[in-house]
Structure formats: structure tokens, C-alpha cells
Write an enzyme that holds these catalytic residues in place. Structure first.
Site, mmCIF file in Angstrom:
data_model
loop_
_atom_site.group_PDB
_atom_site.id
_atom_site.type_symbol
_atom_site.label_atom_id
_atom_site.label_comp_id
_atom_site.label_asym_id
_atom_site.label_seq_id
_atom_site.Cartn_x
_atom_site.Cartn_y
_atom_site.Cartn_z
ATOM 1 N N LYS A 191 28.743 6.155 -49.793
ATOM 2 C CA LYS A 191 29.234 5.095 -50.250
ATOM 3 C C LYS A 191 30.408 6.337 -51.417
ATOM 4 C CE LYS A 191 30.911 2.773 -46.196
ATOM 5 N NZ LYS A 191 32.238 2.469 -45.615
ATOM 6 N N TYR A 221 22.906 5.185 -48.096
ATOM 7 C CA TYR A 221 23.918 4.707 -47.624
ATOM 8 C C TYR A 221 25.230 4.385 -49.220
ATOM 9 C CZ TYR A 221 27.657 0.341 -47.043
ATOM 10 O OH TYR A 221 28.649 0.309 -46.601
ATOM 11 N N ARG A 269 29.729 -10.525 -37.407
ATOM 12 C CA ARG A 269 29.271 -9.817 -37.956
ATOM 13 C C ARG A 269 27.112 -9.328 -36.738
ATOM 14 N NH1 ARG A 269 28.230 -6.720 -42.278
ATOM 15 N NH2 ARG A 269 27.560 -7.711 -44.232
ATOM 16 N N ALA A 306 32.057 3.610 -40.233
ATOM 17 C CA ALA A 306 31.364 4.498 -41.042
ATOM 18 C C ALA A 306 29.188 3.701 -40.678
ATOM 19 C CB ALA A 306 30.855 3.257 -42.523
ATOM 20 N N ASP A 335 35.024 -6.068 -38.989
ATOM 21 C CA ASP A 335 36.326 -6.224 -40.226
ATOM 22 C C ASP A 335 37.357 -6.123 -38.609
ATOM 23 O OD1 ASP A 335 34.066 -7.241 -42.027
ATOM 24 O OD2 ASP A 335 34.864 -5.175 -43.624
HETATM 25 P P1 NAP Z 1 30.535 -3.234 -38.619
HETATM 26 O O1 NAP Z 1 30.031 -4.158 -37.834
HETATM 27 O O2 NAP Z 1 28.654 -2.221 -38.880
HETATM 28 O O3 NAP Z 1 31.175 -1.745 -37.689
HETATM 29 C C1 NAP Z 1 31.054 0.064 -38.419
HETATM 30 C C2 NAP Z 1 32.550 0.302 -37.274
HETATM 31 O O4 NAP Z 1 32.220 1.942 -37.676
HETATM 32 C C3 NAP Z 1 32.094 0.138 -35.798
HETATM 33 O O5 NAP Z 1 33.064 0.088 -34.753
HETATM 34 C C4 NAP Z 1 31.255 1.316 -34.880
HETATM 35 O O6 NAP Z 1 31.507 1.347 -34.099
HETATM 36 C C5 NAP Z 1 31.804 2.592 -36.349
HETATM 37 N N1 NAP Z 1 31.232 3.816 -36.401
HETATM 38 C C6 NAP Z 1 29.560 4.092 -37.004
HETATM 39 N N2 NAP Z 1 29.891 5.467 -36.520
HETATM 40 C C7 NAP Z 1 31.096 6.012 -36.544
HETATM 41 C C8 NAP Z 1 31.219 7.316 -35.947
HETATM 42 N N3 NAP Z 1 31.018 7.812 -36.305
HETATM 43 N N4 NAP Z 1 32.542 7.504 -35.761
HETATM 44 C C9 NAP Z 1 33.034 6.747 -35.527
HETATM 45 N N5 NAP Z 1 32.994 4.979 -35.509
HETATM 46 C C10 NAP Z 1 32.703 4.984 -36.612
HETATM 47 O O7 NAP Z 1 30.911 -2.517 -39.704
HETATM 48 P P2 NAP Z 1 31.981 -3.732 -40.994
HETATM 49 O O8 NAP Z 1 31.015 -4.724 -41.279
HETATM 50 O O9 NAP Z 1 32.896 -4.210 -40.105
HETATM 51 O O10 NAP Z 1 32.704 -3.109 -42.430
HETATM 52 C C11 NAP Z 1 32.923 -2.451 -42.073
HETATM 53 C C12 NAP Z 1 33.624 -1.183 -42.706
HETATM 54 O O11 NAP Z 1 33.212 -1.829 -44.410
HETATM 55 C C13 NAP Z 1 32.034 0.081 -43.328
HETATM 56 O O12 NAP Z 1 32.741 0.674 -43.780
HETATM 57 C C14 NAP Z 1 31.177 -0.723 -44.297
HETATM 58 O O13 NAP Z 1 29.935 0.014 -44.617
HETATM 59 C C15 NAP Z 1 32.436 -1.253 -45.452
HETATM 60 N N6 NAP Z 1 31.371 -2.735 -46.019
HETATM 61 C C16 NAP Z 1 31.056 -3.796 -45.384
HETATM 62 C C17 NAP Z 1 31.265 -5.167 -46.351
HETATM 63 C C18 NAP Z 1 30.318 -6.338 -45.126
HETATM 64 O O14 NAP Z 1 29.488 -7.038 -46.285
HETATM 65 N N7 NAP Z 1 30.415 -6.142 -44.069
HETATM 66 C C19 NAP Z 1 30.974 -5.071 -47.581
HETATM 67 C C20 NAP Z 1 31.888 -3.353 -48.341
HETATM 68 C C21 NAP Z 1 32.288 -2.030 -46.995
HETATM 69 P P3 NAP Z 1 30.675 0.828 -32.801
HETATM 70 O O15 NAP Z 1 30.840 0.147 -32.335
HETATM 71 O O16 NAP Z 1 30.515 2.077 -31.814
HETATM 72 O O17 NAP Z 1 29.643 0.866 -33.456
HETATM 73 O O1 F7E Z 2 20.871 -7.360 -47.079
HETATM 74 C C1 F7E Z 2 18.156 -8.527 -47.923
HETATM 75 C C2 F7E Z 2 18.030 -6.940 -48.029
HETATM 76 O O2 F7E Z 2 21.384 -6.195 -45.019
HETATM 77 C C3 F7E Z 2 20.888 -7.576 -47.840
HETATM 78 C C4 F7E Z 2 26.189 -4.150 -45.556
HETATM 79 O O3 F7E Z 2 27.422 -5.083 -45.212
HETATM 80 O O4 F7E Z 2 26.479 -5.382 -47.433
HETATM 81 C C5 F7E Z 2 25.734 -5.133 -46.830
HETATM 82 O O5 F7E Z 2 25.139 -4.252 -46.779
HETATM 83 C C6 F7E Z 2 20.029 -8.092 -48.889
HETATM 84 C C7 F7E Z 2 19.409 -7.141 -49.506
HETATM 85 O O6 F7E Z 2 22.793 -6.271 -46.533
HETATM 86 C C8 F7E Z 2 16.208 -8.966 -45.009
HETATM 87 O O7 F7E Z 2 17.254 -6.614 -48.605
HETATM 88 C C9 F7E Z 2 15.678 -9.843 -46.514
HETATM 89 O O8 F7E Z 2 18.905 -7.197 -50.088
HETATM 90 O O9 F7E Z 2 22.562 -8.805 -44.964
HETATM 91 P P1 F7E Z 2 21.898 -6.966 -45.870
HETATM 92 P P2 F7E Z 2 23.098 -5.097 -47.216
HETATM 93 O O10 F7E Z 2 22.467 -4.127 -47.344
HETATM 94 O O11 F7E Z 2 23.780 -5.980 -48.614
HETATM 95 C C10 F7E Z 2 27.091 -4.413 -47.814
HETATM 96 C C11 F7E Z 2 28.307 -4.686 -48.946
HETATM 97 C C12 F7E Z 2 27.828 -3.210 -47.716
HETATM 98 O O12 F7E Z 2 28.723 -2.348 -47.488
HETATM 99 C C13 F7E Z 2 26.876 -2.624 -46.399
HETATM 100 O O13 F7E Z 2 28.005 -2.113 -45.367
HETATM 101 O O14 F7E Z 2 19.204 -9.361 -48.112
HETATM 102 N N1 F7E Z 2 16.761 -9.319 -46.993
HETATM 103 N N2 F7E Z 2 15.707 -10.041 -45.941
HETATM 104 C C14 F7E Z 2 16.872 -9.012 -45.906
HETATM 105 N N3 F7E Z 2 18.119 -7.615 -45.416
HETATM 106 C C15 F7E Z 2 18.466 -7.388 -43.814
HETATM 107 N N4 F7E Z 2 18.321 -7.036 -43.019
HETATM 108 N N5 F7E Z 2 17.210 -7.772 -43.184
HETATM 109 C C16 F7E Z 2 16.350 -8.895 -43.376
HETATM 110 O O15 F7E Z 2 15.424 -9.028 -42.820
#
Ligand code: NAP
Ligand code: F7E
Length: 367
Positions: A155, A151, A186, A82, A13
Site C-alpha cells: 500500500k 500489505y 465487514r 485490494a 466500502d
Molecule cells: P474488502 O471488503 O476486502 O473489499 C476488497 C474488494 O477488492 C473486493 O471487492 C474484492 O473483490 C476486490 N479485489 C480483491 N482483489 C482484487 C483483484 N485482484 N482485482 C479486482 N478486485 C479485487 O475491503 P474494504 O474493507 O471494502 O476496503 C476497501 C479498500 O480500502 C481496500 O483497498 C482496503 O485495502 C482499503 N482500506 C480498508 C480499510 C478498512 O478498515 N476497511 C482501511 C484502510 C484502507 P472480491 O469480492 O472478488 O474478493
Molecule cells: O485486525 C488484532 C490484530 O484484521 C485489527 C484492514 O481493513 O484495517 C484492517 O486491518 C487488530 C490487529 O484489521 C484477532 O492483530 C486480535 O492488531 O481487524 P483486523 P487490521 O489488521 O487493522 C486496516 C486499516 C486496513 O487497511 C486493512 O485493509 O486486531 N486481532 N485478534 C485480530 N485480528 C483478526 N483479524 N483476527 C483475530 O482473531
């Protein structure tokens, strides 16, 4: 020119948001962490550009956050940093709590202590994981929370401390409760990317099989590029409020998998149940027909799994004018699969060059 600070700029993001804000004419600052390997792939194309700056800071280290906030004095902070992997949070619960819960407090306090409470707007990356063991389907801003992983619990603290600072100190800080959003950027261990990469590798003969956990899990998957626009819209709103951001459409992991493989020319049929379920190739390249390409491995089961996420973006649509249907599920899968097909093709070409070079060296054709 407005100044924005993005924590987590190297993430999926963060990289899209940086591009978006630069496009809007912002001065963009981001925080990065020291690492022994290069992890800046997603922002490499932005480095060296005017109006783009990086600073070392860690959400576990208050002093580093204070330093960057006092130096940059941002108009807007997007706290995206995060430990974002739900499954990993079961293995590293304390680290996850420190970064995802206390880390949010550190950012809020840094803003207050730097005297920016009245001028700096803060976006907190909250999550649909707060709904966890869901108490209502679909979920909106009024649905009760029931976090179901370390997690999500961390959050949830972030969500409440943001609300507290908004009410106690009259700060403009808000949470975007974002449902899953994916993209070609991703992380490779999230389920969508794991699937698109495997589909591309299997189609190009680089992988035999894909092992997954719970295939029946349901998610509301959107495109990350569309979602970062919403983060910005939340901070431009007249009042600080929390918003659910989702597409309003739900699919299973199995459906995502079916569609991703279909897009590379492999049709799967899922047979069996639970741990015995398998995805068998019923049409596609000759060598793959009849083969089991997808299997379930309990290694990817979680101690508690969130299985029914489905967001209701009515408020974001009405109050922010955001379009949840900009990128469809089918388009999202296609974007991701196409990118991974290209990535694997480049990897294969690299393999071929290395093989040829080894052969030429051995034969003395090149020295
Ligand atoms: P991401 O790709 O895992 O990126 C996480 C970022 O946080 C990376 O830049 C990472 O840096 C940094 N980070 C981790 N630990 C840190 C620390 N201790 N100090 C400073 N930076 C740190 O996640 P994303 O998918 O872009 O998501 C962005 C945010 O939205 C996160 O807070 C996530 O929990 C939240 N979120 C994501 C989703 C989703 O579906 N993607 C949905 C809802 C909420 P490094 O590169 O150094 O590891
Ligand atoms: O899992 C199932 C797993 O790891 C989605 C983060 O960005 O979105 C993300 O969290 C679903 C789960 O994402 C595998 O059990 C099956 O039910 O892609 P995921 P997540 O857990 O939904 C939320 C909104 C965030 O906030 C988080 O930061 O898929 N699943 N088989 C699997 N998941 C993974 N990772 N790997 C598998 O092999």
C-alpha cells in the site's frame, strides 16, 4: 450526470460507496471478478437498477483495466480493489504486492493511456497501516510511515505512485489514509466482525467460545458508511491532496469485545495475561455464568503486528467539512451486533426448518 468507476465494488466500502454515489445522481460502474461461488451479496440489491453497471476486471490484469476504463471513460475512479487482509498478506505476499501495489499503477496508467489524465479524478484507498510500527501518536498527514506487513509495504507503493503521477503528469489523484472502518458488511475474518458474530452466536447457543489473537491491540475504529462520504469529498476538493480519515478516538480489541458481548446481555471479565488471558462470563444467561467465552490463540498472532493506531482527522474536518464524530464507537458496536443477532436468528430458523423437514420426510408426513 457524472460517471464513476469503482474497483472493488463487491467489498464493504465499494458497496456503501455505490449506494452513496447513486444517491448523488451518478452513473455508477463497478468491477467484479469471476468466481465459482456468489460473492455479490453486498451489491445484490443494486443489480438491475438504472445507472448501475458491472464489468469484469482484475487489478492483476492490465488489459481488463484498460478495457473498462476506455469503455466507461469515467469522471472519477475510486480504486478500492485490494487484497485487504493484513494477516493474509503474510501468506500471500506476492499476490498482495501485485494487486495492492502494481494494481494501483495499472489503474493510473490506464487513465493516462486512455487520454483521461486531465479529466478523470482518482481516489486511492490508502491506509493507516502505512504508519505501522508507529513513530508518533496520534497520526496525521505528516507522520512518518513505517509499514509493518507485506500489505502495508504494498500500500505504501500505491501511496507514492499516486503522489508521483500527481506531480509528474499533473493528474488529480489522491490518497485517503483511512483508519479502520467497520460495519455490518465487514468481512467475517476481521477482528470486529469476528467478535460481533461470535457474540451473537454464543448468545443464541450456536457457538461455545471465541478465539482471538492480540487483545491489547489499539485501533481507531469508525463506521464505513461515514467514511465513503469522505472518499467522495476528497475528489470534490479544489486541489488534489491526501487526507487522514479517522474518528480521533482509540480503543483496544479487548474493549470492543467487552462492549459487543455486553450488548447481547453477557458481561465479561478479562483475567490473566498474554496467551493466558481469558474472558469469563460474570453476568448473563444462567448457563453461561462462570464459563470462559473468550480465549487467546497464538494462531491469530502476526509475525509483526501494528498495535497503536490512532488518527488525527483535523485536516479532513477543517478542509472537507467532514464530521468524524457522526457515529460513535458505542453506536458502531451496536449496529454490528444488532445485525449479527438478526443474521444468527435467521440462520437458527433455517436450521429448525431443515430439522423439521428431515423429520417429516423420515416419518413420511411429506414426500
Ligand atoms: P474488502 O471488503 O476486502 O473489499 C476488497 C474488494 O477488492 C473486493 O471487492 C474484492 O473483490 C476486490 N479485489 C480483491 N482483489 C482484487 C483483484 N485482484 N482485482 C479486482 N478486485 C479485487 O475491503 P474494504 O474493507 O471494502 O476496503 C476497501 C479498500 O480500502 C481496500 O483497498 C482496503 O485495502 C482499503 N482500506 C480498508 C480499510 C478498512 O478498515 N476497511 C482501511 C484502510 C484502507 P472480491 O469480492 O472478488 O474478493
Ligand atoms: O485486525 C488484532 C490484530 O484484521 C485489527 C484492514 O481493513 O484495517 C484492517 O486491518 C487488530 C490487529 O484489521 C484477532 O492483530 C486480535 O492488531 O481487524 P483486523 P487490521 O489488521 O487493522 C486496516 C486499516 C486496513 O487497511 C486493512 O485493509 O486486531 N486481532 N485478534 C485480530 N485480528 C483478526 N483479524 N483476527 C483475530 O482473531
Amino acid at each position: 450526470m457524472k460517471t464513476a468507476l469503482i474497483t472493488g465494488i463487491t467489498g464493504q466500502d465499494g458497496s456503501f460507496l455505490a449506494e452513496f454515489l447513486l444517491g448523488k445522481g451518478y452513473e455508477v460502474h463497478g468491477t467484479i471478478r469471476r468466481s465459482s461461488v456468489d460473492y455479490r451479496e453486498r451489491i445484490a440489491h443494486l443489480e438491475g437498477k438504472p445507472h448501475f453497471h458491472l464489468h469484469y476486471a482484475d487489478l492483476g490484469d492490465s488489459m481488463s483495466i484498460m478495457q473498462v476504463v476506455s469503455k466507461v471513460r469515467p469522471d472519477e475512479i475510486y480504486n478500492l480493489a485490494a487484497q485487504s487482509h493484513v494477516q493474509v498478506s503474510f501468506d500471500s505476499p506476492e499476490f498482495t504486492a501485485d494487486v495492492d501495489a502494481t494494481g494501483v499503477l495499472r489503474v493510473l496508467e490506464a487513465v493516462r493511456l486512455c487520454g483521461l489524465a486531465k479529466t478523470c479524478r482518482i481516489y486511492q484507498a490508502s491506509t493507516s497501516e502505512l504508519y505501522g510500527k508507529v513513530e508518533e501518536v496520534p497520526q496525521n498527514e505528516n507522520t512518518p510511515f513505517h509499514p509493518y506487513s507485506p500489505y502495508a509495504v504494498a500500500k505504501l507503493y500505491g501511496y507514492w505512485i499516486v503522489k508521483e503521477y500527481r506531480e509528474a503528469y499533473d493528474m488529480f489523484c489522491c490518497s485517503g489514509i483511512l483508519f479502520n472502518h467497520e460495519s455490518e458488511r465487514r468481512g467475517e475474518t476481521f477482528v470486529t466482525r469476528k467478535i460481533t458474530l461470535a457474540a451473537a452466536r454464543i448468545a443464541q447457543g450456536k457457538q461455545e467460545k471465541l478465539y482471538l489473537g492480540n487483545l491489547s491491540s489499539l485501533r481507531d475504529w469508525g463506521y464505513a458508511k461515514d467514511y465513503v462520504e469522505c472518499m467522495w469529498l476528497i475528489l470534490q476538493h479544489k486541489t488534489p491532496e491526501d487526507f487522514v480519515i479517522a474518528t480521533g478516538v482509540q480503543h483496544s480489541v479487548r474493549e470492543f469485545c467487552y462492549l459487543a458481548f455486553k450488548h447481547v446481555g453477557i458481561e465479561l471479565e478479562f483475567k490473566g495475561e498474554g496467551e493466558d488471558e481469558k474472558g469469563v462470563c460474570v453476568s448473563g444467561p444462567d448457563g453461561l455464568i462462570g464459563k470462559t467465552l473468550v480465549e487467546v490463540s497464538p494462531d491469530f498472532y502476526r509475525p509483526t503486528d501494528v498495535v497503536n493506531l490512532w488518527g488525527d482527522p483535523t485536516k479532513a474536518k477543517a478542509e472537507l467539512g467532514w464530521d468524524p464524530a457522526k457515529t460513535s464507537f458505542e453506536q458502531l458496536v451496536k449496529i454490528m451486533v444488532d445485525a449479527d443477532m438478526a443474521k444468527v436468528a435467521v440462520e437458527k430458523a433455517g436450521d429448525q426448518i431443515r430439522t423439521n423437514l428431515a423429520e417429516y420426510l423420515e416419518k413420511g408426513i411429506v414426500k
